[in-house]
Structures are given as structure tokens and as C-alpha cells.
Design an enzyme around this catalytic site. Structure first.
Site, short mmCIF file in Angstrom:
data_model
loop_
_atom_site.label_atom_id
_atom_site.label_comp_id
_atom_site.label_asym_id
_atom_site.label_seq_id
_atom_site.Cartn_x
_atom_site.Cartn_y
_atom_site.Cartn_z
N ASP A 22 -1.10 -1.33 3.49
CA ASP A 22 -0.17 -0.21 3.52
C ASP A 22 1.25 -0.68 3.23
O ASP A 22 1.71 -1.68 3.77
CB ASP A 22 -0.24 0.41 4.92
CG ASP A 22 0.50 1.73 5.02
OD1 ASP A 22 0.05 2.69 4.38
OD2 ASP A 22 1.51 1.80 5.75
N GLU B 76 -11.20 -18.02 3.30
CA GLU B 76 -12.01 -18.71 4.31
C GLU B 76 -13.41 -18.11 4.37
O GLU B 76 -14.32 -18.67 4.97
CB GLU B 76 -11.39 -18.56 5.71
CG GLU B 76 -10.11 -19.37 5.91
CD GLU B 76 -9.36 -18.94 7.18
OE1 GLU B 76 -9.90 -18.14 7.99
OE2 GLU B 76 -8.21 -19.39 7.33
C1 GLC Z 1 1.56 4.67 3.23
C2 GLC Z 1 0.44 5.58 3.69
C3 GLC Z 1 1.04 6.82 4.22
C4 GLC Z 1 1.94 6.47 5.39
C5 GLC Z 1 2.96 5.41 5.01
C6 GLC Z 1 3.58 4.79 6.23
O1 GLC Z 1 2.27 5.21 2.17
O2 GLC Z 1 -0.46 5.80 2.63
O3 GLC Z 1 0.08 7.75 4.60
O4 GLC Z 1 2.63 7.60 5.83
O5 GLC Z 1 2.37 4.36 4.32
O6 GLC Z 1 2.67 3.99 6.90
#
Ligand code: GLC
Ligand code: CA
Length: 552
Positions: free
Chosen positions: A211, A261
Site C-alpha cells: 500500500d 528466503e
Molecule cells: C491506498 C489504498 C487506499 C487507502 C490508502 C491509504 O491507496 O488503496 O484504499 O485509503 O492507500 O492507506
């Protein structure tokens, strides 16, 4: 028998041409009738996933969370939200998916924790300058009494990126205030994530979706650097104080060592909303290995735009040894059946603008939904014929539209709240799936779902579609089945013709895909049509349609 070298390398490269299905767990299937999807719900639908013909499931966060941002505010990275199940349920899910040959990708959220994470609670209780605070980004404010935020940095969800705590300091959050940013210059933070990667790898995760992968490294040198002007090239050369800095790749180099790993090595895919020229660094084999390419998702339904995006994407992958990714929908954007129902958008000169459009404009002007779905099906079939991996989002196989009319008081997305309603937010693509034509929540669970489902979900439910050969679901099943059998070397050859309105390409082994973006029906090459996104017209390929042709 020992596996051959080729088999082995195939096992290691399973992700290169995988069809990956994104499950947003709280909206997939609810096993206990509390209105919230859960891991047992996923388990109950493993036969459905197997029949769909996907290679892997990517699960959006299922960790303990107060849901300030749909689960992307994580309280504990090494546990399951009690509302969604237990670690034992995770193990059961992993076992059931693996039995059917389906890999698992878990979502890792390293840019920020939630404000309920043990570390953040500790930081709040600890004094200024303490080690507990240095896991996050705390600063004194500006102005005589420090009442002004430490810099002009803004949150992606609107408003300042700083929130003040009772002792007067401020902490940074590039997203909601409940999502304090971690300090990735802190060794303990780095090590803890390596532990988390091993934790899920040991439990059967085959890969990780990372993310906000472009946000971890920040320029924290004092005085804090102001944001560059909107069209400043900082976003292109790694000098922006917050986004896509070069140092971020040192972090992924460490992650890669952990991935390696394992046998086969764990896979990674970066969510990095960066300029295309900067994407290869995330996708490098020495880094995460893959990065989402959102260019297709941002393209209008026009032959020229699709052609450019595909050509560039393949060339980029070839240059750096990664495989391309393709995405048309995910949990952050208006579903593609609704996007293509709207007039084309020009001047999407920056990713930021494009995202704004995708997030806010699902309703006006009046969408032509029939046309939108027709084009969405054609786009999907085109995407599934491309070399590289295709990421599908739950519900697109049903041809679901964006639910554009969720009443304001039921909206959960912080971007709606923090923008004072200016951004519609992303709930419209996160409404729980319809499994049956009726029932309390169309078969999602035994009670009403946590976001309201519209009446038109019934006819689009799994049960309503699965025996209808003309349905979107059956098209996805057929296409994914053929894709598994046909996918060969990661190459395609363009077949010229079509006056700029037709995209026709051939994959090695006699698999051809033809898409008609124009308004007149066009002839197909000789061979057998195995899947089409709409019925042919006297043997011709009608407007806004894709067909796959085999042979000759
Ligand atoms: C990414 C995710 C989104 C979230 C953001 C903050 O863009 O896909 O859904 O709000 O990160 O974590
Ligand atoms: Ca539940």
C-alpha cells in the site's frame, strides 16, 4: 521426480501472467450475519473463486482496525480483526485456496499504522523526543506558541497532514488523522515490517501488495521543505519531499531479501501512483518485482489511448525484466462499467487530476449504463488477452456498476468526510456483493449489509447470472478458462488495419484478440471465435466489442 529447471522457474514466476482477483473482505461474504464480510465467508466461496478460473486472490486488509479508512488503518499487522475471524480462519482460508491451486496475496500497509496501534498509543503517552515518538513523525508547531502546523503538507483525504496532540506537538498523517505516518528512518520500524513479512509468508502468503509504496521515504530534514508548486517537476525526479523519493528503494531491497528466503520467492506488487517513467524502480527484480500500472484504468475508451498504454507498458516491462500489470477497477476508483458510461475526459494531465475525476464523478452527467457495461466487457476481454498479470476487482465479473446514490449519512469513506463532501468517496465500489437475486442482503449474509445495496443488485447476482450464457459472469469464466490454456510467451504482435479504430493483436500460439472501438462493425480474421464480449453481427465484430479468435 525432481522438477526440471523450467518447471522450477515457472513456479517462481507464477505471478508474471497471473489473473489476480481482489477480495475486499468486509464486502465479499458474511458468514455470521453481522453485516460485515469475514474470512469464513471467503472460505465458503472458494469453490466460486476456483470456478471463476483465477490464479490468485489479493485480500485487502483483514487486520484489526477501527475502519477509519476501510481497514487501511491497521491496529496490529500480525492478527485478524475479531469481527472478521481469527488466525486459525486465515490458515483455513489459505489451505482451502491452496488446495484449489489459488495463491494468496496479502495487503501490507507500511506508510502508516492506525492511531490505535500499540506504538502510537505508546508515542502519545511518551514525552517529546522519546524513542516511542521517533517511530512516527512528531514535530513542534510553528508560530509563537507552536499553534501552526510544522509545514504546509496536506493530507490525501483533504486538509492539513498534521494533527496536534495535547502536549502541543503535531504528528504527520498523509491520509486520515487516524493513520499516523511511520518514520522509516527508524531501524525498529524497518525490522518490525520484516518480521511481519515473515509472519505471513510462514502462514502461507505467496505475495504482498504494498500500500502507498511510494510514500514511505520522506525528506524530514529541518526546516521541513514546503510542497513544490503544482506543476514543478519534483514528482518526476525523486526530489518531492513526500512522494516517490529514491531512498524508498533501499527499503524494498531489504524486503526482497526476505522474499527470497522462501521457495518459491514471495512476490510483491507496489501500489505506487508515480509518473510512468519512475515505475520500473518499484517493479525491479531487486525490489518488489511488480508495480501496478494504472494507465489503463486512467485511459478513456479510445483505441489510440489503449494502444499507447499497452505499447508503453509492454516496452517498460521488457526493459526492466518485470511483467506488466493491468488494472481496470479496484477498491479506490469508480467501477469501469460506470466510468465508460460517462463522456470521455480530456486534460487528465496528472495522475492526481485523473484520480480526482475517478473518485468524484460517478454520477454526472447522467451515465449511459448500457453502453458502459458493453465497453467494460470489451475492455476486460482485451485486458485478459494481454501478456502480463491482470488484476480484477470483486464484482466486476458481475458487471456491477458504481453504487452512486449512497445516502450521505451512511458514507464511510474518510475522503468524503474530510473533503466536506466535495469528493464522493469510494464506498460506491465497496458495496457488498450480491450472490442471490433476493434475501436480506442478496445472499451476502443473513442480515442487511454494512453498506446499503441497491435493488438492481438482484438481477446482477451470481445466481441470476451463472446459467445465462450471455451474462458477464459466464464471459469472465470462459475468458479466464481460455486464458489459462492459451497464455504463452509474454509477447504480442500487432496486426495492422482497422483505420485506427480496431486493436488487433496475436499472441504466440495462434491466439488473437480483436477490439472494435469504432461505430461500424468490422470483419474478423479467419479462425474460431471462442469468446466475445457481445454477440457478433452476421459474422462481423460490432462496435464496442472484443472477440478472441483461435487458429490460422
Ligand atoms: C491506498 C489504498 C487506499 C487507502 C490508502 C491509504 O491507496 O488503496 O484504499 O485509503 O492507500 O492507506
Ligand atoms: Ca460477518
Amino acid at each position: 521426480m525432481e522438477p526440471t529447471a523450467a518447471q522450477e522457474s515457472q513456479a517462481a514466476g507464477w505471478w508474471r501472467q497471473a489473473a489476480v482477483y481482489q477480495v475486499y473482505p468486509r464486502s465479499f461474504a458474511d458468514s455470521n450475519g453481522d453485516g460485515l464480510g469475514d474470512l469464513k465467508g471467503v472460505v465458503s466461496r472458494v469453490p466460486y473463486l476456483a470456478q471463476l478460473g483465477i490464479d490468485a486472490v489479493w485480500l485487502s486488509p483483514f487486520y484489526p482496525s477501527a475502519l477509519a479508512d476501510g481497514g487501511y488503518d491497521v491496529d496490529d499487522y500480525r492478527d485478524v480483526d475479531p469481527q472478521l475471524g481469527t488466525l486459525a480462519d486465515f490458515d483455513e482460508m489459505a489451505a482451502r485456496l491452496h488446495e484449489r491451486g489459488i495463491k494468496i496475496i496479502v495487503d501490507i500497509v507500511p506508510n502508516h499504522t492506525s492511531s490505535r496501534h500499540a506504538w502510537f498509543l505508546e508515542a502519545l503517552a511518551a514525552p517529546k523526543g522519546s524513542p516511542a515518538r521517533s517511530r512516527y513523525i512528531f514535530r513542534d508547531g510553528l508560530g509563537p506558541d507552536g499553534a501552526l502546523p510544522p509545514s504546509d503538507w496536506t493530507s490525501m483525504f483533504g486538509g492539513p497532514a498534521w494533527t496536534r496532540v495535547p502536549d502541543g506537538q503535531w504528528y504527520l498523517h498523509l491520509f486520515a488523522a487516524e493513520q499516523p505516518d511511520l518514520n522509516w528512518e527508524n531501524r525498529e520500524v524497518r525490522d518490525d515490517f520484516l518480521t511481519t513479512l515473515r509472519f505471513w509468508s510462514d502462514r502461507g502468503a505467496d505475495g504482498f501488495r504494498v500500500d502507498v509504496a511510494h510514500g514511505l521515504a520522506k525528506n524530514l530534514a529541518e526546516p521541513l521543505e514546503p510542497l513544490p508548486a503544482r506543476h514543478h517537476p519534483a514528482g518526476l525526479n525523486g526530489t518531492h519531499p513526500l512522494w516517490d523519493r529514491d531512498e524508498v528503494h533501499d527499503i524494498y531491497a531489504e524486503w526482497r531479501q526476505v522474499f527470497n528466503e522462501y521457495d518459491p520467492p514471495r512476490a510483491g506488487v507496489a501500489e505506487a501512483w508515480v509518473h510512468p517513467s519512475r515505475r520500473p524502480r518499484y517493479a525491479s527484480p531487486a525490489g518488489l518485482g511488480q508495480a501496478f500500472n494504472f494507465d489503463l484504468l486512467e485511459a478513456n475508451w479510445r483505441a489510440g489511448e489503449f494502444l499507447r498504454v499497452i505499447t508503453d507498458g509492454l516496452a517498460e516491462a521488457q526493459r526492466n525484466g518485470a511483467s506488466t500489470t493491468w488494472v481496470l477497477s479496484n477498491h479506490d476508483v469508480v467501477r469501469h462499467a460506470s466510468r465508460y458510461a460517462l463522456p470521455a475526459q480530456d486534460h487528465l494531465e496528472s495522475t492526481e487530476n485523473a484520480k480526482g475525476w475517478l473518485l468524484s464523478n460517478g454520477t454526472s452527467p447522467e451515465p449511459d449504463l448500457k453502453l458502459g457495461l458493453r465497453r467494460a466487457r470489451a475492455a476486460t476481454l482485451l485486458m485478459l488477452a494481454l501478456p502480463g498479470s491482470a488484476y480484477l476487482y470483486q464484482g466486476e465479473e458481475l458487471g456491477l456498476y458504481e453504487v452512486a446514490d449512497i445516502p450521505a449519512e451512511l458514507i464511510q469513506d474518510p475522503s468524503f468526510l474530510r473533503s466536506g463532501g466535495a469528493e464522493k468517496g469510494r464506498d460506491g465500489c465497496r458495496v457488498p456483493l450480491p450472490w442471490s437475486p433476493d434475501g436480506a442482503s442478496f445472499g451476502f449474509g443473513a442480515s442487511a449489509a454494512h453498506l446499503p445495496q441497491p435493488a438492481w443488485f438482484g438481477p446482477l447476482s451470481v445466481q441470476a447470472q451463472e446459467h445465462d450464457p450471455a451474462s458477464t459472469l459466464v464471459m469472465y469464466r470462459q475468458a479466464l478458462g481460455w486464458r489459462r490454456r492459451l497464455r504463452t510467451a509474454e509477447r504480442l504482435e500487432w496486426v495492422p488495419g482497422g483505420h485506427g479504430q480496431v486493436l488487433h493483436f496475436a499472441r504466440p500460439g495462434g491466439w488473437q484478440s480483436v477490439t472494435n472501438f469504432g461505430s461500424e462493425a468490422v470483419p474478423l480474421p479467419p479462425g474460431t471465435v471462442v469468446v466475445a464480449s457481445a454477440p457478433l453481427k452476421e459474422g462481423l465484430l460490432p462496435a464496442d466489442t472484443t472477440a478472441w479468435v483461435l487458429g490460422s
